[in-house]
Design a protein around this motif. Structure first.
Motif, short mmCIF file in Angstrom:
data_model
loop_
_atom_site.label_atom_id
_atom_site.label_comp_id
_atom_site.label_asym_id
_atom_site.label_seq_id
_atom_site.Cartn_x
_atom_site.Cartn_y
_atom_site.Cartn_z
N GLN A 44 61.46 48.41 -80.93
CA GLN A 44 60.93 49.70 -81.35
C GLN A 44 62.11 50.65 -81.56
O GLN A 44 63.14 50.52 -80.90
N GLN A 45 61.93 51.60 -82.47
CA GLN A 45 62.96 52.59 -82.73
C GLN A 45 62.37 53.98 -82.50
O GLN A 45 61.91 54.63 -83.43
N GLN A 93 60.05 47.54 -75.23
CA GLN A 93 60.36 47.10 -76.59
C GLN A 93 61.51 47.91 -77.17
O GLN A 93 62.34 47.40 -77.93
N ALA A 94 61.56 49.22 -76.82
CA ALA A 94 62.68 50.04 -77.28
C ALA A 94 64.00 49.58 -76.66
O ALA A 94 65.05 49.59 -77.32
N TYR A 105 55.96 49.96 -74.49
CA TYR A 105 56.64 50.56 -75.64
C TYR A 105 58.13 50.76 -75.36
O TYR A 105 58.99 50.41 -76.19
#
Length: 391
Positions: free
Chosen positions: A178-179, A172-173, A169
């Motif tokens: 991801q935000q 991906q941020a 996660y």
């Protein structure tokens, strides 16, 4: 046999081979650096309670490292793939040439008119190793770097596409897939009457910033204007854009995170200049004055209901509110189906709430010994005052 042509083709093949090696090796280095750094930074983010500033800092580290790796591993080697540099490298690795390649590289541009070129070309080709291009840049070397690059890219893609896992996660941020932190901004209206203010509320998600700012760019202005927002509970801030003269764009920012840009439209409408509430029996009469004639005005009530106002006469109109229909009201004008406020909010209360009950006297405070702190005449004056206004 065109020996100078064979040497020229040999030089071109060598240069292409070294160029291909620089590309394949550089991609492998960049992909491996991106994979290892993504794993390391994601593990650090997953093990802590990250903030937007920490995430932005790690993104800068990741981006800077990838760019630096691309410059060092790809751009600089490609710049070195000039024929002179390639020939120097080959001469060092195959001493039998004994500077013949350098000499041929100098003589070949002179053309076939030089008698030394065919002789030197024949001698050089005789001294060259078997399969000279593959000798200096073997297939296994290209394959090794190619496989390393493909594996690194595949592992990085798998990490960035993995649907679960804290490390995945945060990886991906890091790559903006991801935000975890974002800001919502919402104005209380889409359309505002010229000269009135727009109230704005923002809410931060995923973090609790100590402060926030509102950025506004009025129509026709090139620069954004910054205004601090006031906190209004956990992760909520409020502010306003005062006296809008035209349309505007606005967004909010906090700790380096910014919201999407929102827009407000400004239209020309009459504005309420004064408003008076007059008790009339069991109801309340609202007297409204405007700065110009108003048609299509409505009085919006506390439960979403509205009542149509008569067209102004001399910039003045009235409406009556039942005594028990209390709450917060405002005056608006209907425009394209939207009720646009042209007055501030005002509260309507029962008239009895303004009236003190007759006969209620305020007893003066007493000292511990029972003696009054104020003279008895003060109590009599207060009692007569309340009796007077209670009539």
């Amino acid at each position: 046999m065109n020996l100078p042509g064979l040497v020229a083709a040999y030089f071109a093949a060598l240069r292409r081979r070294f160029w291909l090696l620089a590309i394949v090796r550089g991609i492998a280095v960049v992909a491996l650096a991106a994979l290892l750094l993504s794993l390391g930074l994601s593990w650090r983010l997953a093990a802590a309670a990250p903030s937007p500033r920490l995430l932005l800092g790690f993104r800068a580290i990741l981006g800077g490292t990838v760019v630096a790796a691309a410059l060092v591993a790809i751009w600089l080697p490609l710049r070195r793939c000039r024929l002179v540099v390639v020939i120097d490298d080959v001469e060092r690795r195959w001493p039998a040439f004994d500077s013949r390649l350098r000499t041929l590289a100098t003589l070949l541009p002179l053309g076939a008119g030089s008698p030394l070129v065919p002789l030197l070309a024949e001698e050089t080709l005789a001294l060259a190793p078997a399969h000279p291009v593959r000798h200096f840049v073997p297939h296994r070397m290209l394959a090794g770097f190619g496989i390393a690059g493909l594996v690194s890219v595949a592992l990085l893609a798998g990490l960035l596409m993995r649907p679960q896992g804290r490390i995945a996660y945060w990886a991906q941020a890091l790559w903006r897939l991801q935000q975890p932190f974002f800001i919502e901004v919402r104005g209380d209206r889409v359309t505002v009457a010229r000269g009135r203010a727009l109230n704005v509320m923002i809410r931060s998600n995923g973090f609790s910033p100590p402060d926030a700012e509102l950025w506004v760019k009025p129509a026709g202005v090139a620069e954004w204007r910054r205004t601090p927002l006031q906190p209004d509970g956990e992760r909520v801030f409020r502010g306003s854009i005062k006296a809008l003269a035209g349309g505007a764009e606005y967004f909010a920012s906090a700790e380096g995170i910014r919201s999407p840009v929102a827009r407000v439209r400004v239209i020309e409408l009459p504005l309420v200049t004064s408003l008076e509430m007059v008790p009339a029996g069991g109801s309340i009469r609202v007297v409204i004055e405007t700065d110009r004639p108003m048609i299509g005005g409505e009085l919006a009530g506390p439960r979403g209901g509205t009542r149509v106002l008569h067209e102004t006469q001399g910039n003045r109109t009235e409406s009556e509110i039942a005594g028990n229909d209390v709450g917060r009201y405002y005056v608006g004008v209907r425009h394209e189906g939207e009720l646009v406020p042209v007055s501030d909010d005002f509260d309507v209360m029962r008239y009895e709430q303004f009236q003190p009950k007759p006969g209620n006297a305020v007893p003066p405070p007493v000292n511990e010994d029972g003696r009054e702190r104020v003279p008895r005449s003060y109590e009599d004056a207060v009692r007569r005052y309340y009796q007077l206004i209670g009539k």
